[in-house]
Write an enzyme that holds these catalytic residues in place. Sequence first.
Site, PDB file in Angstrom:
ATOM      1  N   HIS A 125       6.344  50.330  28.951  1.00 60.85           N
ATOM      2  CA  HIS A 125       5.673  51.253  28.058  1.00 60.85           C
ATOM      3  C   HIS A 125       6.383  50.208  27.104  1.00 60.85           C
ATOM      4  CE1 HIS A 125       5.173  54.225  24.451  1.00 60.85           C
ATOM      5  NE2 HIS A 125       5.062  54.519  24.603  1.00 60.85           N
ATOM      6  N   ASP A 143      14.546  54.642  30.974  1.00 58.06           N
ATOM      7  CA  ASP A 143      13.672  55.473  29.511  1.00 58.06           C
ATOM      8  C   ASP A 143      12.911  56.580  30.542  1.00 58.06           C
ATOM      9  OD1 ASP A 143      11.712  56.377  29.116  1.00 58.06           O
ATOM     10  OD2 ASP A 143      10.167  54.935  28.696  1.00 58.06           O
ATOM     11  N   GLN A 180       9.241  59.884  31.199  1.00 58.10           N
ATOM     12  CA  GLN A 180       7.945  60.635  31.877  1.00 58.10           C
ATOM     13  C   GLN A 180       9.212  61.466  32.982  1.00 58.10           C
ATOM     14  OE1 GLN A 180       4.911  61.033  30.938  1.00 58.10           O
ATOM     15  NE2 GLN A 180       5.040  59.195  29.308  1.00 58.10           N
ATOM     16  N   LYS A 217       7.835  65.546  24.945  1.00 57.88           N
ATOM     17  CA  LYS A 217       6.767  65.570  25.890  1.00 57.88           C
ATOM     18  C   LYS A 217       7.682  66.702  27.092  1.00 57.88           C
ATOM     19  CE  LYS A 217       6.489  60.678  25.969  1.00 57.88           C
ATOM     20  NZ  LYS A 217       4.516  60.300  25.377  1.00 57.88           N
ATOM     21  N   CYS A 262      -0.149  51.730  25.657  1.00 58.95           N
ATOM     22  CA  CYS A 262       1.510  51.638  24.975  1.00 58.95           C
ATOM     23  C   CYS A 262       1.945  50.328  26.259  1.00 58.95           C
ATOM     24  CB  CYS A 262       2.343  51.876  24.929  1.00 58.95           C
ATOM     25  SG  CYS A 262       1.730  52.986  22.922  1.00 58.95           S
TER      26      CYS A 262
END
Length: 408
Positions: free
Chosen positions: A121, A197, A200, A223, A363
Amino acid sequence: MLDVEVIRKDFPILDQIVNDEPLVYLDNAATTQKPLAVLEAINRYYERDNANVHRGVHTLAERATASYEAARETIRKFINAPSTKEVLFTRGTTTSLNWVARYAEEILTEGDQVLISIMEHHSNIIPWQEACRKTGAELVYVYLKDGALDMDDLRSKLTAKVKFVSLAHASNVLGVVNPIKEITQLAHQVGAIMVVDGAQSTPHMKIDVQDLDVDFFAFSGHKMAGPTGIGVLYGKEKYLEQMSPVEFGGEMIDFVYEQSASWKELPWKFEAGTPNMAGAIGLAAAVDYLESLGMDAIEAHEQELIAYVYPKLQEIEGLTIYGSQDLAQRSGVIAFNLGDLHPHDLATALDYEGVAVRAGHHCAQPLLQYLDVPATARASFYIYNTKADCDKLVDALLKTKEFFNGTF
Protein backbone atom coordinates in the site's frame (compact mmCIF):
# COMPACT_ATOMS: atom_id res chain seq x y z
CA MET A 1 -18.47 -21.60 13.07
CA LEU A 2 -19.99 -18.15 13.11
CA ASP A 3 -23.74 -17.65 13.35
CA VAL A 4 -23.77 -14.98 10.67
CA GLU A 5 -27.51 -14.30 10.85
CA VAL A 6 -27.12 -13.41 14.53
CA ILE A 7 -24.01 -11.33 13.80
CA ARG A 8 -25.79 -9.34 11.10
CA LYS A 9 -28.34 -8.13 13.65
CA ASP A 10 -25.46 -6.38 15.45
CA PHE A 11 -24.80 -4.20 12.38
CA PRO A 12 -27.79 -1.92 11.77
CA ILE A 13 -26.24 -0.32 8.67
CA LEU A 14 -26.57 -3.60 6.78
CA ASP A 15 -30.34 -3.54 7.05
CA GLN A 16 -31.05 -1.12 4.22
CA ILE A 17 -32.05 -0.96 0.58
CA VAL A 18 -29.63 0.45 -2.01
CA ASN A 19 -30.95 1.10 -5.52
CA ASP A 20 -34.05 -0.97 -4.71
CA GLU A 21 -31.90 -3.93 -3.68
CA PRO A 22 -30.84 -5.23 -0.25
CA LEU A 23 -27.35 -3.97 0.53
CA VAL A 24 -24.50 -6.44 0.02
CA TYR A 25 -21.45 -4.76 1.52
CA LEU A 26 -18.22 -6.13 0.04
CA ASP A 27 -15.85 -3.20 0.59
CA ASN A 28 -14.46 -4.39 3.90
CA ALA A 29 -10.81 -3.98 2.93
CA ALA A 30 -11.49 -0.24 2.74
CA THR A 31 -13.44 -0.06 6.00
CA THR A 32 -15.68 -2.36 7.99
CA GLN A 33 -19.06 -1.64 9.52
CA LYS A 34 -19.46 -1.11 13.27
CA PRO A 35 -21.48 -3.33 15.61
CA LEU A 36 -23.86 -1.94 18.19
CA ALA A 37 -21.40 -2.85 20.95
CA VAL A 38 -18.88 -0.37 19.51
CA LEU A 39 -21.44 2.36 18.85
CA GLU A 40 -22.80 1.98 22.38
CA ALA A 41 -19.33 2.07 23.96
CA ILE A 42 -18.53 5.34 22.19
CA ASN A 43 -21.90 6.86 23.11
CA ARG A 44 -21.53 5.72 26.71
CA TYR A 45 -18.14 7.42 26.97
CA TYR A 46 -19.48 10.72 25.64
CA GLU A 47 -22.69 10.54 27.64
CA ARG A 48 -21.08 9.60 30.96
CA ASP A 49 -17.28 9.86 31.12
CA ASN A 50 -16.16 12.57 28.69
CA ALA A 51 -13.10 14.29 30.16
CA ASN A 52 -9.44 14.66 29.29
CA VAL A 53 -7.16 11.88 30.43
CA HIS A 54 -4.09 11.76 32.67
CA ARG A 55 -4.53 15.37 33.79
CA GLY A 56 -7.55 15.78 36.02
CA VAL A 57 -8.24 14.45 39.52
CA HIS A 58 -12.02 14.83 39.32
CA THR A 59 -14.22 11.77 38.93
CA LEU A 60 -14.92 12.03 35.21
CA ALA A 61 -11.24 12.48 34.41
CA GLU A 62 -10.31 9.48 36.50
CA ARG A 63 -12.98 7.34 34.84
CA ALA A 64 -11.89 8.47 31.36
CA THR A 65 -8.24 7.77 32.15
CA ALA A 66 -9.07 4.33 33.52
CA SER A 67 -11.10 3.45 30.41
CA TYR A 68 -8.40 4.75 28.06
CA GLU A 69 -5.62 2.78 29.70
CA ALA A 70 -7.86 -0.29 30.00
CA ALA A 71 -8.28 -0.05 26.22
CA ARG A 72 -4.51 -0.16 25.84
CA GLU A 73 -4.38 -3.30 27.97
CA THR A 74 -7.13 -4.85 25.84
CA ILE A 75 -5.04 -4.23 22.72
CA ARG A 76 -1.91 -5.57 24.42
CA LYS A 77 -3.62 -8.87 25.17
CA PHE A 78 -5.22 -9.00 21.70
CA ILE A 79 -1.84 -8.97 19.93
CA ASN A 80 0.05 -10.61 22.83
CA ALA A 81 2.46 -7.73 23.30
CA PRO A 82 4.73 -8.18 26.36
CA SER A 83 3.88 -4.78 27.85
CA THR A 84 1.53 -1.83 27.43
CA LYS A 85 4.70 0.25 27.08
CA GLU A 86 4.91 -1.24 23.58
CA VAL A 87 1.35 -0.30 22.54
CA LEU A 88 1.07 3.20 21.08
CA PHE A 89 -2.23 4.71 20.00
CA THR A 90 -1.99 6.49 16.65
CA ARG A 91 -4.43 7.77 14.02
CA GLY A 92 -4.12 4.55 12.04
CA THR A 93 -1.76 2.34 10.08
CA THR A 94 -0.54 5.20 7.92
CA THR A 95 0.52 7.27 10.93
CA SER A 96 2.12 4.24 12.55
CA LEU A 97 4.23 3.43 9.48
CA ASN A 98 5.22 7.06 9.09
CA TRP A 99 6.49 7.08 12.67
CA VAL A 100 8.66 4.03 12.00
CA ALA A 101 10.02 5.49 8.77
CA ARG A 102 10.87 8.69 10.66
CA TYR A 103 12.80 6.57 13.14
CA ALA A 104 14.58 4.93 10.20
CA GLU A 105 15.82 8.35 9.13
CA GLU A 106 17.82 8.46 12.37
CA ILE A 107 19.53 5.15 11.51
CA LEU A 108 19.90 4.91 7.74
CA THR A 109 22.99 6.17 5.95
CA GLU A 110 24.14 6.20 2.34
CA GLY A 111 24.70 2.66 1.11
CA ASP A 112 22.06 1.14 3.38
CA GLN A 113 18.95 -0.50 1.95
CA VAL A 114 15.26 -0.73 2.84
CA LEU A 115 13.48 -3.82 1.51
CA ILE A 116 9.76 -3.69 0.67
CA SER A 117 7.56 -5.51 -1.84
CA ILE A 118 5.80 -4.42 -5.00
CA MET A 119 2.44 -5.30 -3.41
CA GLU A 120 2.64 -2.64 -0.71
CA HIS A 121 0.00 0.00 0.00
CA HIS A 122 1.19 3.55 -0.60
CA SER A 123 1.34 3.99 3.17
CA ASN A 124 4.15 1.44 3.21
CA ILE A 125 5.92 2.88 0.18
CA ILE A 126 5.97 6.66 0.34
CA PRO A 127 7.32 6.98 3.92
CA TRP A 128 10.22 4.72 2.91
CA GLN A 129 10.78 6.67 -0.32
CA GLU A 130 11.10 9.79 1.82
CA ALA A 131 13.38 8.12 4.37
CA CYS A 132 15.67 6.91 1.59
CA ARG A 133 15.59 10.27 -0.18
CA LYS A 134 16.65 12.07 3.00
CA THR A 135 19.38 9.61 3.99
CA GLY A 136 20.79 8.38 0.70
CA ALA A 137 19.68 4.82 1.39
CA GLU A 138 18.31 2.66 -1.41
CA LEU A 139 14.73 1.40 -1.61
CA VAL A 140 14.73 -2.18 -2.95
CA TYR A 141 11.63 -4.08 -4.09
CA VAL A 142 10.78 -7.76 -3.89
CA TYR A 143 8.58 -8.91 -6.77
CA LEU A 144 6.01 -11.67 -7.30
CA LYS A 145 5.85 -15.25 -8.47
CA ASP A 146 2.53 -16.88 -9.34
CA GLY A 147 0.65 -13.98 -7.76
CA ALA A 148 2.43 -14.22 -4.40
CA LEU A 149 5.64 -12.89 -2.89
CA ASP A 150 8.70 -14.37 -4.60
CA MET A 151 10.59 -15.78 -1.63
CA ASP A 152 13.64 -16.60 -3.76
CA ASP A 153 13.78 -12.97 -4.84
CA LEU A 154 13.46 -11.89 -1.21
CA ARG A 155 16.27 -14.17 -0.04
CA SER A 156 18.58 -12.96 -2.81
CA LYS A 157 18.02 -9.32 -1.87
CA LEU A 158 18.13 -9.75 1.91
CA THR A 159 21.78 -8.89 2.53
CA ALA A 160 23.71 -7.17 5.28
CA LYS A 161 23.01 -3.85 3.51
CA VAL A 162 19.32 -4.13 4.44
CA LYS A 163 18.57 -2.26 7.66
CA PHE A 164 14.76 -2.35 7.49
CA VAL A 165 12.32 -4.82 5.95
CA SER A 166 8.74 -3.50 5.76
CA LEU A 167 5.99 -5.73 4.36
CA ALA A 168 2.24 -6.11 4.35
CA HIS A 169 1.06 -9.12 6.33
CA ALA A 170 -1.80 -9.42 3.84
CA SER A 171 -2.14 -7.58 0.53
CA ASN A 172 -5.08 -5.21 0.17
CA VAL A 173 -5.24 -6.05 -3.58
CA LEU A 174 -4.02 -9.60 -4.13
CA GLY A 175 -5.38 -10.94 -0.87
CA VAL A 176 -2.17 -12.94 -0.45
CA VAL A 177 -1.00 -13.58 3.13
CA ASN A 178 2.76 -13.31 3.44
CA PRO A 179 4.81 -15.71 5.63
CA ILE A 180 5.82 -12.99 8.07
CA LYS A 181 7.25 -15.28 10.74
CA GLU A 182 9.62 -16.89 8.26
CA ILE A 183 10.56 -13.54 6.73
CA THR A 184 11.21 -12.05 10.17
CA GLN A 185 13.64 -14.85 10.94
CA LEU A 186 15.46 -14.18 7.67
CA ALA A 187 15.54 -10.42 8.33
CA HIS A 188 16.95 -10.86 11.81
CA GLN A 189 19.68 -13.14 10.48
CA VAL A 190 21.13 -10.17 8.59
CA GLY A 191 20.46 -7.72 11.44
CA ALA A 192 17.50 -5.97 9.79
CA ILE A 193 14.57 -4.45 11.69
CA MET A 194 11.25 -6.06 10.71
CA VAL A 195 8.22 -3.81 10.18
CA VAL A 196 4.77 -5.18 9.35
CA ASP A 197 1.69 -3.48 7.93
CA GLY A 198 -1.03 -5.45 9.66
CA ALA A 199 -4.00 -3.41 8.43
CA GLN A 200 -5.39 -6.29 6.36
CA SER A 201 -4.46 -9.17 8.68
CA THR A 202 -5.34 -8.03 12.21
CA PRO A 203 -9.12 -7.94 11.58
CA HIS A 204 -9.14 -11.43 10.09
CA MET A 205 -6.76 -13.71 11.97
CA LYS A 206 -5.12 -14.20 15.34
CA ILE A 207 -2.05 -11.99 15.76
CA ASP A 208 0.75 -12.83 18.19
CA VAL A 209 3.57 -10.32 17.88
CA GLN A 210 5.81 -12.33 20.20
CA ASP A 211 5.41 -15.48 18.12
CA LEU A 212 6.01 -13.53 14.91
CA ASP A 213 8.95 -11.77 16.63
CA VAL A 214 8.37 -8.63 14.53
CA ASP A 215 9.97 -5.40 15.69
CA PHE A 216 7.09 -3.12 14.67
CA PHE A 217 3.48 -3.97 13.80
CA ALA A 218 0.86 -1.43 12.66
CA PHE A 219 -2.91 -1.69 12.27
CA SER A 220 -6.10 0.40 12.11
CA GLY A 221 -9.32 0.29 14.11
CA HIS A 222 -11.74 1.04 11.30
CA LYS A 223 -10.79 -2.10 9.36
CA MET A 224 -11.66 -4.33 12.32
CA ALA A 225 -15.18 -3.14 13.28
CA GLY A 226 -13.77 -0.22 15.27
CA PRO A 227 -14.05 3.53 14.81
CA THR A 228 -12.11 5.67 12.35
CA GLY A 229 -9.22 7.84 13.47
CA ILE A 230 -7.64 5.30 15.81
CA GLY A 231 -4.86 2.80 15.21
CA VAL A 232 -1.99 1.11 16.94
CA LEU A 233 1.75 0.87 16.57
CA TYR A 234 3.32 -2.01 18.42
CA GLY A 235 7.08 -1.69 18.81
CA LYS A 236 9.64 -3.59 20.80
CA GLU A 237 10.58 -1.56 23.84
CA LYS A 238 14.28 -1.40 22.96
CA TYR A 239 13.46 0.38 19.70
CA LEU A 240 10.78 2.66 21.16
CA GLU A 241 13.27 3.81 23.80
CA GLN A 242 15.69 4.81 21.03
CA MET A 243 12.98 6.35 18.83
CA SER A 244 12.41 10.10 19.01
CA PRO A 245 8.87 11.44 19.41
CA VAL A 246 7.30 12.64 16.18
CA GLU A 247 4.94 15.16 17.81
CA PHE A 248 5.66 17.46 20.70
CA GLY A 249 3.47 19.31 23.17
CA GLY A 250 1.24 18.54 26.10
CA GLU A 251 0.87 15.08 27.64
CA MET A 252 4.11 13.60 26.30
CA ILE A 253 6.40 15.75 28.45
CA ASP A 254 7.96 15.04 31.81
CA PHE A 255 9.24 18.55 32.48
CA VAL A 256 9.66 21.64 30.32
CA TYR A 257 12.37 24.22 30.92
CA GLU A 258 12.78 27.48 29.03
CA GLN A 259 15.24 26.00 26.52
CA SER A 260 14.72 22.25 26.77
CA ALA A 261 12.34 19.52 27.82
CA SER A 262 12.31 15.88 28.89
CA TRP A 263 9.85 13.20 27.86
CA LYS A 264 7.51 10.92 29.74
CA GLU A 265 8.19 7.20 29.81
CA LEU A 266 6.66 4.80 27.30
CA PRO A 267 4.04 4.73 25.88
CA TRP A 268 3.03 8.32 26.66
CA LYS A 269 6.27 9.71 25.21
CA PHE A 270 4.64 9.36 21.77
CA GLU A 271 1.10 10.53 22.54
CA ALA A 272 1.23 14.32 22.40
CA GLY A 273 -1.89 16.38 22.94
CA THR A 274 -5.39 15.21 23.76
CA PRO A 275 -5.64 11.62 22.55
CA ASN A 276 -8.57 10.02 20.79
CA MET A 277 -10.14 8.66 23.97
CA ALA A 278 -13.43 7.68 22.38
CA GLY A 279 -11.58 6.00 19.53
CA ALA A 280 -9.42 3.92 21.86
CA ILE A 281 -12.46 2.90 23.91
CA GLY A 282 -14.36 2.06 20.73
CA LEU A 283 -11.43 0.01 19.43
CA ALA A 284 -11.29 -1.94 22.69
CA ALA A 285 -15.01 -2.65 22.34
CA ALA A 286 -14.39 -3.88 18.79
CA VAL A 287 -11.63 -6.19 20.04
CA ASP A 288 -13.93 -7.55 22.73
CA TYR A 289 -16.59 -8.15 20.09
CA LEU A 290 -14.23 -9.95 17.72
CA GLU A 291 -12.78 -12.07 20.49
CA SER A 292 -16.28 -13.06 21.57
CA LEU A 293 -16.66 -14.54 18.09
CA GLY A 294 -13.18 -16.03 18.09
CA MET A 295 -10.41 -14.98 15.70
CA ASP A 296 -9.91 -18.55 14.51
CA ALA A 297 -13.63 -18.80 13.72
CA ILE A 298 -13.50 -15.49 11.87
CA GLU A 299 -10.60 -16.67 9.72
CA ALA A 300 -12.33 -20.00 9.04
CA HIS A 301 -15.55 -18.23 8.02
CA GLU A 302 -13.76 -16.01 5.52
CA GLN A 303 -11.83 -18.98 4.13
CA GLU A 304 -15.12 -20.80 3.63
CA LEU A 305 -16.56 -17.83 1.73
CA ILE A 306 -13.49 -17.56 -0.51
CA ALA A 307 -13.52 -21.29 -1.20
CA TYR A 308 -17.19 -20.98 -2.15
CA VAL A 309 -17.08 -17.89 -4.35
CA TYR A 310 -13.67 -18.20 -6.03
CA PRO A 311 -14.54 -21.11 -8.38
CA LYS A 312 -17.84 -19.42 -9.24
CA LEU A 313 -15.96 -16.29 -10.27
CA GLN A 314 -13.48 -18.36 -12.27
CA GLU A 315 -16.38 -19.72 -14.31
CA ILE A 316 -17.35 -16.25 -15.55
CA GLU A 317 -15.92 -15.93 -19.04
CA GLY A 318 -13.88 -12.75 -19.44
CA LEU A 319 -13.30 -12.28 -15.70
CA THR A 320 -9.65 -11.95 -14.68
CA ILE A 321 -8.75 -12.54 -11.03
CA TYR A 322 -5.43 -11.23 -9.69
CA GLY A 323 -3.19 -12.91 -7.15
CA SER A 324 -2.36 -16.47 -6.23
CA GLN A 325 -4.77 -19.25 -7.13
CA ASP A 326 -3.66 -21.08 -4.00
CA LEU A 327 -6.62 -20.28 -1.73
CA ALA A 328 -4.63 -21.33 1.33
CA GLN A 329 -2.47 -18.23 0.73
CA ARG A 330 -5.46 -15.90 0.47
CA SER A 331 -7.36 -13.64 2.82
CA GLY A 332 -10.93 -12.53 2.06
CA VAL A 333 -9.90 -10.13 -0.72
CA ILE A 334 -10.44 -10.74 -4.45
CA ALA A 335 -9.43 -8.20 -7.10
CA PHE A 336 -10.72 -8.67 -10.62
CA ASN A 337 -11.56 -7.11 -13.96
CA LEU A 338 -14.33 -8.01 -16.41
CA GLY A 339 -13.06 -7.88 -19.97
CA ASP A 340 -12.16 -4.36 -21.02
CA LEU A 341 -14.93 -2.79 -18.91
CA HIS A 342 -13.46 -0.03 -16.75
CA PRO A 343 -13.51 -1.03 -13.07
CA HIS A 344 -15.38 2.18 -12.16
CA ASP A 345 -18.13 1.30 -14.63
CA LEU A 346 -18.14 -2.25 -13.31
CA ALA A 347 -18.44 -1.07 -9.70
CA THR A 348 -21.24 1.31 -10.67
CA ALA A 349 -23.11 -1.50 -12.40
CA LEU A 350 -22.72 -3.71 -9.31
CA ASP A 351 -23.96 -0.87 -7.12
CA TYR A 352 -27.16 -0.78 -9.18
CA GLU A 353 -27.64 -4.36 -7.96
CA GLY A 354 -26.99 -3.30 -4.35
CA VAL A 355 -23.47 -4.77 -4.28
CA ALA A 356 -20.81 -2.45 -2.86
CA VAL A 357 -17.27 -3.15 -4.09
CA ARG A 358 -14.17 -1.01 -4.49
CA ALA A 359 -12.76 0.17 -7.81
CA GLY A 360 -9.52 1.96 -8.58
CA HIS A 361 -5.82 1.51 -7.88
CA HIS A 362 -6.44 0.73 -4.18
CA CYS A 363 -3.50 2.93 -3.12
CA ALA A 364 -1.20 0.39 -4.75
CA GLN A 365 -0.18 1.99 -8.03
CA PRO A 366 3.26 0.31 -8.28
CA LEU A 367 1.57 -3.08 -7.98
CA LEU A 368 -0.99 -2.31 -10.70
CA GLN A 369 1.76 -0.98 -12.95
CA TYR A 370 3.59 -4.26 -12.36
CA LEU A 371 0.40 -6.16 -13.24
CA ASP A 372 -0.02 -3.89 -16.29
CA VAL A 373 -3.56 -2.80 -15.40
CA PRO A 374 -4.69 0.76 -14.60
CA ALA A 375 -7.22 -0.34 -11.98
CA THR A 376 -9.27 -3.27 -10.72
CA ALA A 377 -12.53 -3.92 -8.95
CA ARG A 378 -12.20 -5.52 -5.51
CA ALA A 379 -14.59 -7.53 -3.37
CA SER A 380 -13.61 -8.07 0.25
CA PHE A 381 -15.45 -10.13 2.83
CA TYR A 382 -15.94 -9.99 6.59
CA ILE A 383 -17.78 -11.57 9.51
CA TYR A 384 -21.26 -10.49 8.41
CA ASN A 385 -21.01 -11.68 4.83
CA THR A 386 -22.78 -14.84 3.70
CA LYS A 387 -22.78 -17.31 0.83
CA ALA A 388 -25.91 -15.51 -0.34
CA ASP A 389 -23.77 -12.36 -0.63
CA CYS A 390 -21.32 -14.37 -2.73
CA ASP A 391 -24.14 -15.53 -4.98
CA LYS A 392 -25.41 -11.96 -5.33
CA LEU A 393 -21.94 -10.81 -6.41
CA VAL A 394 -21.73 -13.54 -9.04
CA ASP A 395 -25.27 -12.85 -10.24
CA ALA A 396 -24.58 -9.10 -10.46
CA LEU A 397 -21.44 -9.73 -12.49
CA LEU A 398 -23.36 -11.96 -14.91
CA LYS A 399 -26.07 -9.33 -15.27
CA THR A 400 -23.43 -6.68 -15.90
CA LYS A 401 -21.82 -8.84 -18.56
CA GLU A 402 -25.18 -9.41 -20.21
CA PHE A 403 -26.02 -5.70 -20.09
CA PHE A 404 -22.82 -4.92 -21.95
CA ASN A 405 -23.73 -7.63 -24.47
CA GLY A 406 -21.02 -9.95 -23.15
CA THR A 407 -18.48 -8.38 -25.52
CA PHE A 408 -15.38 -9.41 -23.61
